[in-house]
Motif scaffolding. Structure first.
Motif, PDB file in Angstrom:
ATOM      1  N   MET A   1      49.386  35.687  35.062  1.00 56.61           N
ATOM      2  CA  MET A   1      48.868  35.730  33.694  1.00 56.61           C
ATOM      3  C   MET A   1      48.894  34.319  33.120  1.00 56.61           C
ATOM      4  O   MET A   1      49.780  33.532  33.437  1.00 56.61           O
ATOM      5  N   SER A   2      47.944  34.056  32.242  1.00 55.35           N
ATOM      6  CA  SER A   2      47.979  32.781  31.523  1.00 55.35           C
ATOM      7  C   SER A   2      47.403  32.976  30.134  1.00 55.35           C
ATOM      8  O   SER A   2      46.528  33.822  29.933  1.00 55.35           O
ATOM      9  N   ILE A   3      47.894  32.184  29.193  1.00 56.16           N
ATOM     10  CA  ILE A   3      47.287  32.223  27.868  1.00 56.16           C
ATOM     11  C   ILE A   3      46.023  31.367  27.845  1.00 56.16           C
ATOM     12  O   ILE A   3      45.278  31.403  26.881  1.00 56.16           O
ATOM     13  N   ALA A   4      45.806  30.613  28.898  1.00 56.19           N
ATOM     14  CA  ALA A   4      44.617  29.747  28.956  1.00 56.19           C
ATOM     15  C   ALA A   4      43.500  30.448  29.734  1.00 56.19           C
ATOM     16  O   ALA A   4      43.607  31.615  30.090  1.00 56.19           O
ATOM     17  N   TYR A   5      42.461  29.701  30.012  1.00 53.90           N
ATOM     18  CA  TYR A   5      41.271  30.296  30.622  1.00 53.90           C
ATOM     19  C   TYR A   5      41.223  30.044  32.129  1.00 53.90           C
ATOM     20  O   TYR A   5      42.012  29.270  32.677  1.00 53.90           O
ATOM     21  N   LEU A   6      40.286  30.741  32.774  1.00 49.77           N
ATOM     22  CA  LEU A   6      40.072  30.579  34.211  1.00 49.77           C
ATOM     23  C   LEU A   6      39.027  29.489  34.412  1.00 49.77           C
ATOM     24  O   LEU A   6      37.877  29.647  33.993  1.00 49.77           O
ATOM     25  N   GLN A   7      39.410  28.405  35.040  1.00 50.27           N
ATOM     26  CA  GLN A   7      38.527  27.261  35.222  1.00 50.27           C
ATOM     27  C   GLN A   7      37.368  27.620  36.156  1.00 50.27           C
ATOM     28  O   GLN A   7      37.492  28.525  36.976  1.00 50.27           O
ATOM     29  N   GLY A   8      36.253  26.913  36.005  1.00 53.12           N
ATOM     30  CA  GLY A   8      35.026  27.259  36.715  1.00 53.12           C
ATOM     31  C   GLY A   8      35.167  27.446  38.216  1.00 53.12           C
ATOM     32  O   GLY A   8      34.776  28.481  38.762  1.00 53.12           O
ATOM     33  N   VAL A   9      35.740  26.460  38.914  1.00 50.32           N
ATOM     34  CA  VAL A   9      35.868  26.565  40.371  1.00 50.32           C
ATOM     35  C   VAL A   9      36.781  27.742  40.730  1.00 50.32           C
ATOM     36  O   VAL A   9      36.565  28.447  41.723  1.00 50.32           O
TER      37      VAL A   9
ATOM     38  N   VAL B   1      38.650  33.268  42.899  1.00 52.45           N
ATOM     39  CA  VAL B   1      39.193  34.595  42.567  1.00 52.45           C
ATOM     40  C   VAL B   1      38.221  35.694  42.985  1.00 52.45           C
ATOM     41  O   VAL B   1      38.629  36.730  43.510  1.00 52.45           O
ATOM     42  N   ARG B   2      36.948  35.439  42.779  1.00 54.19           N
ATOM     43  CA  ARG B   2      35.943  36.442  43.158  1.00 54.19           C
ATOM     44  C   ARG B   2      36.004  36.775  44.644  1.00 54.19           C
ATOM     45  O   ARG B   2      35.685  37.891  45.043  1.00 54.19           O
ATOM     46  N   ALA B   3      36.390  35.795  45.444  1.00 51.57           N
ATOM     47  CA  ALA B   3      36.418  36.004  46.902  1.00 51.57           C
ATOM     48  C   ALA B   3      37.703  36.695  47.376  1.00 51.57           C
ATOM     49  O   ALA B   3      37.803  37.054  48.550  1.00 51.57           O
ATOM     50  N   TYR B   4      38.678  36.868  46.520  1.00 52.25           N
ATOM     51  CA  TYR B   4      39.947  37.456  46.962  1.00 52.25           C
ATOM     52  C   TYR B   4      39.783  38.834  47.608  1.00 52.25           C
ATOM     53  O   TYR B   4      40.385  39.101  48.657  1.00 52.25           O
ATOM     54  N   PRO B   5      38.980  39.739  47.018  1.00 51.87           N
ATOM     55  CA  PRO B   5      38.883  41.075  47.640  1.00 51.87           C
ATOM     56  C   PRO B   5      38.388  41.014  49.078  1.00 51.87           C
ATOM     57  O   PRO B   5      38.922  41.696  49.951  1.00 51.87           O
ATOM     58  N   GLU B   6      37.371  40.186  49.335  1.00 56.52           N
ATOM     59  CA  GLU B   6      36.859  40.162  50.705  1.00 56.52           C
ATOM     60  C   GLU B   6      37.834  39.477  51.667  1.00 56.52           C
ATOM     61  O   GLU B   6      37.742  39.650  52.878  1.00 56.52           O
TER      62      GLU B   6
ATOM     63  N   ARG C   1      43.787  49.122  37.235  1.00 57.42           N
ATOM     64  CA  ARG C   1      42.979  49.070  38.453  1.00 57.42           C
ATOM     65  C   ARG C   1      41.680  48.360  38.185  1.00 57.42           C
ATOM     66  O   ARG C   1      41.194  48.271  37.090  1.00 57.42           O
ATOM     67  N   GLY C   2      41.089  47.888  39.223  1.00 58.03           N
ATOM     68  CA  GLY C   2      39.991  46.952  39.077  1.00 58.03           C
ATOM     69  C   GLY C   2      40.471  45.663  39.713  1.00 58.03           C
ATOM     70  O   GLY C   2      39.714  44.738  39.942  1.00 58.03           O
ATOM     71  N   ALA C   3      41.746  45.683  40.016  1.00 64.35           N
ATOM     72  CA  ALA C   3      42.417  44.626  40.772  1.00 64.35           C
ATOM     73  C   ALA C   3      42.028  43.217  40.382  1.00 64.35           C
ATOM     74  O   ALA C   3      42.347  42.786  39.291  1.00 64.35           O
ATOM     75  N   VAL C   4      41.352  42.525  41.261  1.00 61.40           N
ATOM     76  CA  VAL C   4      41.145  41.097  41.058  1.00 61.40           C
ATOM     77  C   VAL C   4      39.955  40.873  40.149  1.00 61.40           C
ATOM     78  O   VAL C   4      38.828  41.160  40.511  1.00 61.40           O
ATOM     79  N   GLU C   5      40.213  40.420  38.969  1.00 57.70           N
ATOM     80  CA  GLU C   5      39.117  40.114  38.057  1.00 57.70           C
ATOM     81  C   GLU C   5      39.641  39.277  36.914  1.00 57.70           C
ATOM     82  O   GLU C   5      40.169  38.209  37.145  1.00 57.70           O
ATOM     83  N   GLY C   6      39.473  39.770  35.688  1.00 63.55           N
ATOM     84  CA  GLY C   6      39.875  38.940  34.559  1.00 63.55           C
ATOM     85  C   GLY C   6      38.789  37.930  34.265  1.00 63.55           C
ATOM     86  O   GLY C   6      38.960  37.020  33.485  1.00 63.55           O
ATOM     87  N   LEU C   7      37.649  38.114  34.919  1.00 60.84           N
ATOM     88  CA  LEU C   7      36.595  37.124  34.756  1.00 60.84           C
ATOM     89  C   LEU C   7      35.837  37.302  33.449  1.00 60.84           C
ATOM     90  O   LEU C   7      35.129  36.420  33.024  1.00 60.84           O
ATOM     91  N   ALA C   8      36.017  38.437  32.817  1.00 52.89           N
ATOM     92  CA  ALA C   8      35.239  38.690  31.604  1.00 52.89           C
ATOM     93  C   ALA C   8      35.859  38.044  30.376  1.00 52.89           C
ATOM     94  O   ALA C   8      35.212  37.925  29.362  1.00 52.89           O
ATOM     95  N   THR C   9      37.112  37.651  30.444  1.00 55.71           N
ATOM     96  CA  THR C   9      37.765  37.179  29.221  1.00 55.71           C
ATOM     97  C   THR C   9      37.609  35.689  29.021  1.00 55.71           C
ATOM     98  O   THR C   9      37.556  34.952  29.943  1.00 55.71           O
TER      99      THR C   9
END
Lengths: 138, 242
Positions: free
Chosen positions: B186-194, B199-204, B234-242
């Motif tokens: 968890m972070s109070i900051a944002y997910l950097q572009g790269v 993170v998107r590739a973690y599930p595969e 559930r939805g596991a690896v994401e957090g990309l919407a915030t």
């Protein structure tokens, strides 16, 4: 120009806060041409400086407002489960104690100043929106 | 806008409130731990568990453990129970590594452990104790940093040392049925572009971890909407919407 003003403005603040604001402004500064492009506004150094200044003020607000919101909302959520206060070493926070009121009053005082300076609405806008408003003469 | 006037006003604010502002960095660290602990507890509440604080001080004060020092048994924690199944949520609990043979111990920001796990604490030396790795079900680390690739790599390193099956194997049996969250950053900051692409590739890659930027915002959302699902759900690896 605005960067120097921002540094002067931040002089009385703790080092950690100054660094957070200035490093954020630096990162935004590098992206200003693309932010202007997204805003549909032609890039201009003077307007870029002003944008960086407002972004710095917005970051300062988000640090102080964010701390208040996190504390208030966390205490609200856990109070429903019977927790009246939280202790971290010697620091205790509850919805009605001095430590909480300090955080609240700090945030409220800053909010009043930003409203007096007619900046409060800018604090809730994203970067392209800020650029557009400033470009329109705000 | 009059930059000069704004500068004077906010500089004056800083001078007037210098005393309170001095506390800002220390308070930020404390609140970070509070956010993570609250998010974990509310996660289980939103999964239908009854949650209750334990080992409170007088007058209902929750005593948070900060950092590695102190005996975990002297601090408050959350009990979560549902249909006769229960777990505990602790802050800054020292846990032995999965490997075990190296006596490696890692202090986990937020750990979800089996009921009565603290009865199994093992002594490291005269002053310190740690939890056997088998008692740890999942955990969360919390930061105030922008989620850069190196922070992701560091987090995966912690998962590797503590719960490697979330990187290389399957989740434990009943893990999802019991409503647990995958090891989370968890972070109070944002997910950097790269980092987004990483993170998107973690599930595969078979990595079962959760990356949650903007966790302070999530606290506000949960408080404002009692029906809002847990962001750790559930939805596991994401957090990309915030």
């Amino acid at each position: 120009m605005s960067r120097a003003k921002l540094e002067a403005l931040l002089a009385p603040y703790p080092w950690a806060m100054r660094e957070r604001v200035l490093s954020y402004v630096s990162s935004v500064d590098e992206s200003l041409p693309s932010i202007f492009s997204e805003a549909g506004v032609r890039y201009d150094r003077t307007l870029g400086d002003l944008t960086a200044f407002v972004v710095g003020v917005r970051k300062l607000w988000s640090l102080i407002d964010g701390q208040y919101a996190v504390l208030r909302h966390s205490l609200d959520l856990i109070s429903e489960q019977g927790v009246a206060a939280v202790r971290f070493g010697a620091s205790v926070y509850s919805r009605d104690n001095m430590a909480f009121r300090e955080v609240q009053e700090l945030r409220d005082s800053l909010r009043i100043i930003l409203a007096q300076q007619e900046l409060l609405d800018l604090m809730y806008l994203d970067l392209p929106e800020i650029v557009r408003l400033l470009s329109d003469g705000r | 806008m009059d930059v000069e006037r704004v500068t004077e006003a906010l500089r004056g604010f800083g001078e007037e409130h210098r005393q309170v502002l001095t506390e800002f960095p220390r308070r930020e660290t404390q609140l970070l731990e509070l956010v993570a602990m609250t998010l974990a507890a509310i996660h289980y509440e939103r999964q239908g568990y009854a949650i209750s604080p334990r080992n409170l001080e007088a007058a209902g004060t929750f005593r948070m453990k900060l950092g590695s020092s102190g005996d975990p048994r002297n601090f408050s924690w959350w009990s979560v129970t549902r249909d006769g199944v229960g777990f505990e949520i602790h802050a800054n609990l020292p846990v032995f590594s999965f490997y075990g043979a190296d006596n490696g111990v890692y202090v986990v920001d937020i750990s979800i452990v089996r009921s009565d796990a603290l009865r199994h604490l093992r002594r490291i030396d005269a002053r310190r104790v740690a939890l056997p790795n088998g008692e740890l079900l999942t955990f969360a680390e919390v930061k105030k940093l922008v989620i850069y690739p190196m922070l992701l790599a560091q987090f995966l390193g912690i998962v590797h040392e503590l719960l490697p099956r979330f990187l290389y194997g399957r989740r434990p049996r009943r893990f999802q049925d019991d409503g647990h969250f995958d090891p989370a950053l968890m972070s109070i900051a944002y997910l950097q572009g790269v980092s987004r692409g990483i993170v998107r590739a973690y599930p595969e890659r078979g990595f079962r971890v959760k990356i949650l930027p903007g966790c302070d915002y999530q606290i506000s959302r949960l408080r404002d909407d009692p029906g809002a699902p847990s962001p750790l759900g559930r939805g596991a690896v994401e957090g990309l919407a915030t």
